[in-house]
Design an enzyme around this catalytic site. Sequence first.
Site, PDB file in Angstrom:
ATOM      1  N   LYS A 387     123.700  40.431  77.090  1.00 22.17           N
ATOM      2  CA  LYS A 387     124.569  40.092  78.557  1.00 22.17           C
ATOM      3  C   LYS A 387     123.904  40.265  79.685  1.00 22.17           C
ATOM      4  O   LYS A 387     122.382  40.895  79.797  1.00 22.17           O
ATOM      5  CB  LYS A 387     125.670  41.289  78.446  1.00 22.17           C
ATOM      6  CG  LYS A 387     126.872  40.673  77.386  1.00 22.17           C
ATOM      7  CD  LYS A 387     127.877  41.520  77.454  1.00 22.17           C
ATOM      8  CE  LYS A 387     129.210  40.994  76.489  1.00 22.17           C
ATOM      9  NZ  LYS A 387     130.102  41.764  76.315  1.00 22.17           N
ATOM     10  N   ARG A 422     128.506  44.916  68.106  1.00 21.77           N
ATOM     11  CA  ARG A 422     128.673  43.774  68.116  1.00 21.77           C
ATOM     12  C   ARG A 422     127.061  42.796  68.572  1.00 21.77           C
ATOM     13  O   ARG A 422     127.245  42.988  69.719  1.00 21.77           O
ATOM     14  CB  ARG A 422     129.797  43.177  68.922  1.00 21.77           C
ATOM     15  CG  ARG A 422     130.365  41.762  68.884  1.00 21.77           C
ATOM     16  CD  ARG A 422     131.688  41.437  69.279  1.00 21.77           C
ATOM     17  NE  ARG A 422     131.965  39.967  69.363  1.00 21.77           N
ATOM     18  CZ  ARG A 422     131.667  39.186  70.358  1.00 21.77           C
ATOM     19  NH1 ARG A 422     130.771  39.404  71.232  1.00 21.77           N
ATOM     20  NH2 ARG A 422     132.108  38.002  70.116  1.00 21.77           N
TER      21      ARG A 422
END
Length: 451
Positions: A387, A422
Amino acid sequence: MRNSGINITRHACLYETAPAYVTDQPRFINSAVRAVTKLGPHELLSALKKIEKDLGRTGGIRYGPRPIDLDILFYGKYKVRSDILTIPHERIWERPFVMAPLMDLLGSAIDSDTVASWHSFSGHSRGLTGLWEDLGSESLIGEFGKEGMYRVMPVANGLLDWSRRTSVMGILNVTPDSFSDGGNFKSVESAVYQVRLMISEGADMIDIGAQSTRPTASRISAAEELGRLIPVLEAVVSMPEVEGKLISVDTFYSEVASEAVSKGAHLINDVSAGQLDSNMFKVMADLDVPYVAMHMRGDPSTMQNSENLKYGNVCKEISSELYSRVREAEMLGIPAWRIMIDPGIGFSKKTEHNLDILMGLPDIREEIATRSLAISHAPMLIGPSRKRFLGEICSRPDAAKRDPSTIASVTAGVLGGANIVRVHNVKDNLDAVKVCDAILRQKSSHLKSRH
C-alpha cells in the site's frame, strides 16, 4: 428460534471442547446467546425442548448423545426454582465450557441492570469477571490452554481454528485498474495460473476481487462485477489444487456475494462493512458463510478526502465505528461466530494512522471488548500489502517493489494479534508469518510454564 418467539440479540463465539462427563464421544461445540422473549421461564423451557426435539428429528450434527442441548442460564433479573427448572443454571460456575461463551455475551463494562444482576448471582466479589479469572480465563483457551478449548468458526464444512497459526490470504485481482496488479489477471487462464502459484507457495485462502477499491476508484455495477468474477471463480473452485483451501470474494454488493457463494465461495470480504449496500447484512444472514467486516469511511472514491481523514484517537474511533457496523450485522442475523474484523489499513487513513493501527491492534480489541467480548475475540484480518503508505515511508513509488516493507508491516501486525494477512507475495510473507507464529508459541509456552 424467532418462530418460537425468541429473538436473538447477541451471540458468543463457538468453542470446540472435549466432551464432558461421558468422554467416549465426539468433541462438543458450545456457545451462548442473549435473546428477548415474551415467554415466561417455563414456557421458554418448553419452547427450547421442542427446538431440541425438532433438530434431533431432522438429523442435526451430533456432538454427544443428543444433537443439541439447550439450557437457560439466566432469565432477566429473576431467580427460578421448581421441579424442572433452576435459574441461574446451578452448574454454570464449575463449567469453563459454559463460562467462556457466557463471558462473550458481556462487555468488560456492565451495560445494564440485568447484566449487573447476573454478576451478583455469581456470588463472587468481582462478579462473573472475577469468577472467570479465578477459573483461569484466557489461559484455558487455545493450543496451550488447560481445558482443551478452542474458538472456532464454521466454514467450508469444517471448523477454522485461528489460534493455532496465522493464515495467509493470497490476493487475486481480476480488474483492469487495481493499484498493484491491475490488468495482470483479467483472463481466466492467467488468473488460474496465479492461484496455482499462490497455493504452491503456501496460501491458505485466495481472495478474488473483481472491483477496484483503490483510492479514487470509480464504482462499477454489480452486473459488470459479476461478469468479471464468475468465469474466474468457476474455474478456480474446480481446480484440484484448491481442495482444503478457502475461497474468499472481495465485494460490497449483496447480489455479488449471493451469486459468489452459490458458485462455491466460502467467505465474503466486504471493505464497506455493509455501508455501500443496505441489503448486505440481510443477505449474509441467510448465506451461512463467514463475513469480513472492514472499517472504511465513505467509499473508495471519497475515502481519502479531508473529512474522512480526521481522527482524534484513530484506534479508538476505528473500534467504535467498526463495532457499530458489526452490531448492526448481528442484530440482522449474522452471528458473532461468523464475523471477522479488519481495521482497514489504507482505507480512509493517512500514513500515521496506518502506523498507529499496526502498533495498536491490541488496543482495538480492548476497546471493542468494553462492548462485546465475543467480537473482540473475532479473527482479525489485516491487508497492508504494497500500500501507498509503505511507498511513502520507503520511497518506493512502484507498488511491486514494496514487498520488503509489506513483510515488515505483516510482522508487526501478526505479533500484535492479527490472525489473517492478505498479501500479494505469498511466499515471502508466509516465511515472516511462520517466524512470528514460532515467537508467539514460544511466548505462550513460557507463560504456561510460569503458571
